[in-house]
Scaffold this active site. Sequence first.
Site, PDB file in Angstrom:
ATOM      1  N   GLU A 155       0.864  -1.179   0.000  1.00  0.00           N
ATOM      2  CA  GLU A 155       0.000   0.000   0.000  1.00  0.00           C
ATOM      3  C   GLU A 155       0.898   1.226   0.000  1.00  0.00           C
ATOM      4  OE1 GLU A 155      -3.605   2.287   2.404  1.00  0.00           O
ATOM      5  OE2 GLU A 155      -2.531   0.661   3.400  1.00  0.00           O
ATOM      6  N   GLU A 162       4.987   4.706   3.571  1.00  0.00           N
ATOM      7  CA  GLU A 162       4.581   6.058   3.970  1.00  0.00           C
ATOM      8  C   GLU A 162       5.833   6.920   4.044  1.00  0.00           C
ATOM      9  OE1 GLU A 162       2.996   9.347   4.710  1.00  0.00           O
ATOM     10  OE2 GLU A 162       1.595   7.676   4.519  1.00  0.00           O
ATOM     11  N   ASP A 188      -2.692  11.927  -2.503  1.00  0.00           N
ATOM     12  CA  ASP A 188      -2.663  13.378  -2.673  1.00  0.00           C
ATOM     13  C   ASP A 188      -3.054  13.718  -4.112  1.00  0.00           C
ATOM     14  OD1 ASP A 188      -2.007  16.090  -2.921  1.00  0.00           O
ATOM     15  OD2 ASP A 188      -0.283  15.903  -1.578  1.00  0.00           O
ATOM     16  N   LYS A 218      -2.791  21.125  -8.935  1.00  0.00           N
ATOM     17  CA  LYS A 218      -2.244  22.007  -9.965  1.00  0.00           C
ATOM     18  C   LYS A 218      -1.730  21.193 -11.149  1.00  0.00           C
ATOM     19  CE  LYS A 218      -1.003  25.670  -6.720  1.00  0.00           C
ATOM     20  NZ  LYS A 218       0.085  26.515  -6.166  1.00  0.00           N
ATOM     21  N   ASP A 222     -11.842  10.163  -3.109  1.00  0.00           N
ATOM     22  CA  ASP A 222     -13.070  10.950  -3.032  1.00  0.00           C
ATOM     23  C   ASP A 222     -13.031  12.087  -4.036  1.00  0.00           C
ATOM     24  OD1 ASP A 222     -10.943  12.209  -1.441  1.00  0.00           O
ATOM     25  OD2 ASP A 222     -12.453  13.744  -1.058  1.00  0.00           O
ATOM     26  N   THR A 257     -10.554   3.171   4.843  1.00  0.00           N
ATOM     27  CA  THR A 257      -9.441   3.881   5.452  1.00  0.00           C
ATOM     28  C   THR A 257      -9.996   4.971   6.370  1.00  0.00           C
ATOM     29  OG1 THR A 257      -9.261   5.649   3.811  1.00  0.00           O
ATOM     30  CG2 THR A 257      -8.196   3.547   3.275  1.00  0.00           C
ATOM     31  N   GLU A 258      -9.105   5.626   7.104  1.00  0.00           N
ATOM     32  CA  GLU A 258      -9.538   6.713   7.965  1.00  0.00           C
ATOM     33  C   GLU A 258     -10.186   7.838   7.146  1.00  0.00           C
ATOM     34  OE1 GLU A 258      -6.553   5.326   7.990  1.00  0.00           O
ATOM     35  OE2 GLU A 258      -5.984   4.771  10.041  1.00  0.00           O
ATOM     36  N   GLU A 306     -11.585   7.522   4.224  1.00  0.00           N
ATOM     37  CA  GLU A 306     -12.827   7.020   3.642  1.00  0.00           C
ATOM     38  C   GLU A 306     -13.977   7.129   4.634  1.00  0.00           C
ATOM     39  OE1 GLU A 306     -14.377   2.999   1.291  1.00  0.00           O
ATOM     40  OE2 GLU A 306     -12.290   3.230   1.904  1.00  0.00           O
TER      41      GLU A 306
END
Length: 214
Positions: A43, A68, A119, A123, A155, A194-195, A197
């Site tokens: 992930e 991460e 993310d 732009k 989202d 996920t958090e 989500e």
Amino acid sequence: MRLRNIPSADNIIAENQYCIQNPENLRGSWHQVFQNENPVHIEIGMGKGNFILQLAQQNPHINYIGIEKYTSVLLRAVQKMESLVMPPVSVRFLCMNAENITEVFAPNEISRIYLNFSDPWPKKRHARRRLTSREFLHLYDQVLTENGTIEFKTDNKLLFDFSLEELPAAHWKLESWTDDLHHHDVLNKGNIMTEYEEKFSALGKPIYKFTASR
């Protein structure tokens, strides 16, 4: 959202048993880390680890690596892992930039890549930084198995539309998709939130998802 720096995060991660240091030294040898020949799923941008830890608990015959780049965020995943009564033995964490995955994983070493609420880099001049850009899709192609897949959730409709356009441009095949995951009987089956989500869903925002193959 501005990340809160946690001064102790670097040292904790450097000494934690679940966090792999110098992962490039393990390129092509990740099965030795897990001491089995099970498939390896990663992930990218795992956040606080809720998604990958639940996956690992439900699928003990798959190895999971959470990536991460921010130590202050990774620390939360480590703390969550250690809070479990029986932490899954099939999970490891890496603190690194996704653009370096070909230095860490060898060809055909990864079976699936999860991209959750990445993310959006809104732009236009930053489009190459999006984790579903053709530049990143090319990197994924270099580490995935022949039948390897990507699962992407967001989202952000603009990011989702951009991602759908990038797939054929990078010679990827769209396997399935939905613009309202939580009301899709098939794709929502077994979905782990996920958090982010959970937060966006509570606000009534639709969740977009696709799966793609090489």
